[in-house]
Scaffold this active site. Structure first.
Site, mmCIF file in Angstrom:
data_model
loop_
_atom_site.group_PDB
_atom_site.id
_atom_site.type_symbol
_atom_site.label_atom_id
_atom_site.label_comp_id
_atom_site.label_asym_id
_atom_site.label_seq_id
_atom_site.Cartn_x
_atom_site.Cartn_y
_atom_site.Cartn_z
ATOM 1 N N GLN A 1 46.609 25.874 31.978
ATOM 2 C CA GLN A 1 47.431 26.600 32.689
ATOM 3 C C GLN A 1 47.529 28.233 32.693
ATOM 4 O O GLN A 1 48.268 28.794 31.765
ATOM 5 C CB GLN A 1 48.652 26.108 32.570
ATOM 6 C CG GLN A 1 49.626 26.443 33.651
ATOM 7 C CD GLN A 1 51.200 25.801 33.399
ATOM 8 O OE1 GLN A 1 51.337 24.792 32.961
ATOM 9 N NE2 GLN A 1 52.000 26.402 34.187
ATOM 10 N N PHE A 2 46.619 28.869 33.494
ATOM 11 C CA PHE A 2 46.473 30.402 33.234
ATOM 12 C C PHE A 2 47.816 31.188 33.675
ATOM 13 O O PHE A 2 48.086 32.112 32.850
ATOM 14 C CB PHE A 2 45.515 30.756 34.280
ATOM 15 C CG PHE A 2 45.711 31.134 35.655
ATOM 16 C CD1 PHE A 2 46.240 32.269 36.253
ATOM 17 C CD2 PHE A 2 45.548 30.155 36.536
ATOM 18 C CE1 PHE A 2 46.641 32.239 37.363
ATOM 19 C CE2 PHE A 2 45.854 30.104 37.816
ATOM 20 C CZ PHE A 2 46.317 31.190 38.125
ATOM 21 N N THR A 3 48.933 30.581 34.186
ATOM 22 C CA THR A 3 49.959 31.069 34.503
ATOM 23 C C THR A 3 51.163 31.496 33.385
ATOM 24 O O THR A 3 52.110 31.768 33.473
ATOM 25 C CB THR A 3 50.736 30.420 35.785
ATOM 26 O OG1 THR A 3 51.092 28.848 35.253
ATOM 27 C CG2 THR A 3 49.969 30.402 37.032
#
Length: 150
Positions: free
Chosen positions: A78-80
């Site tokens: 999850q890059f966020t």
């Protein structure tokens, strides 16, 4: 590397209406990778995940680790998690690693968790549009950043 750990009674991830990973009792781990992350971060975080005593013992006290409850792990990229909200209202993801850096690190984390846990873990698909379903138990949610070891 930044992770969000959620103690769950069940969790699954779906891509294109196909379940790619599912667990019962265990930990849903959301993982964000940045360029400064190393294999040392992977080893440290994997050790933390496997040894966190966040499952209830017979007295209802969070005193047991995932191995002691025979739990499973679902790891989702999850890059966020590396969103910067300092300026304006549109988050910046400049700190999040690009796939050419992040994918090998994600794959190393999978292998490290499997080694430390002693069994296969479940995963999402890196970079895919994933739908994550979970039943948070407690709720127990813990955020750990390998660059800010508190």
């Amino acid at each position: 590397m930044r992770i969000v750990i959620q103690r769950v009674t069940e969790a699954s991830v779906t891509v294109n209406e196909q379940i790619t990973g599912a667990i019962g009792t265990g930990l849903l781990v959301l993982m964000g990778i940045e360029d400064a992350d190393t294999e040392e971060d992977i080893q440290w975080l994997s050790n933390k995940i496997v040894n966190l005593r966040i499952f209830n013992d017979e007295n209802g006290v969070m005193n047991l680790g995932i191995k002691e409850v025979n739990g499973d792990v679902l790891l989702v990229s999850q890059f966020t998690l590396h969103a910067s909200t300092k300026k304006g209202n549109r988050p910046s993801y400049i700190k999040a690693s690009k796939p050419e850096t992040a994918i090998p690190m994600y794959e190393k984390m999978i292998k490290q968790l499997e080694t430390d846990l002693g069994k296969k873990i479940q995963t999402g698909i890196f970079g895919a549009d994933m739908k994550v379903r979970l039943l948070n138990d407690g709720p127990v949610t813990i955020v750990i950043d390998s660059k800010n070891k508190e």
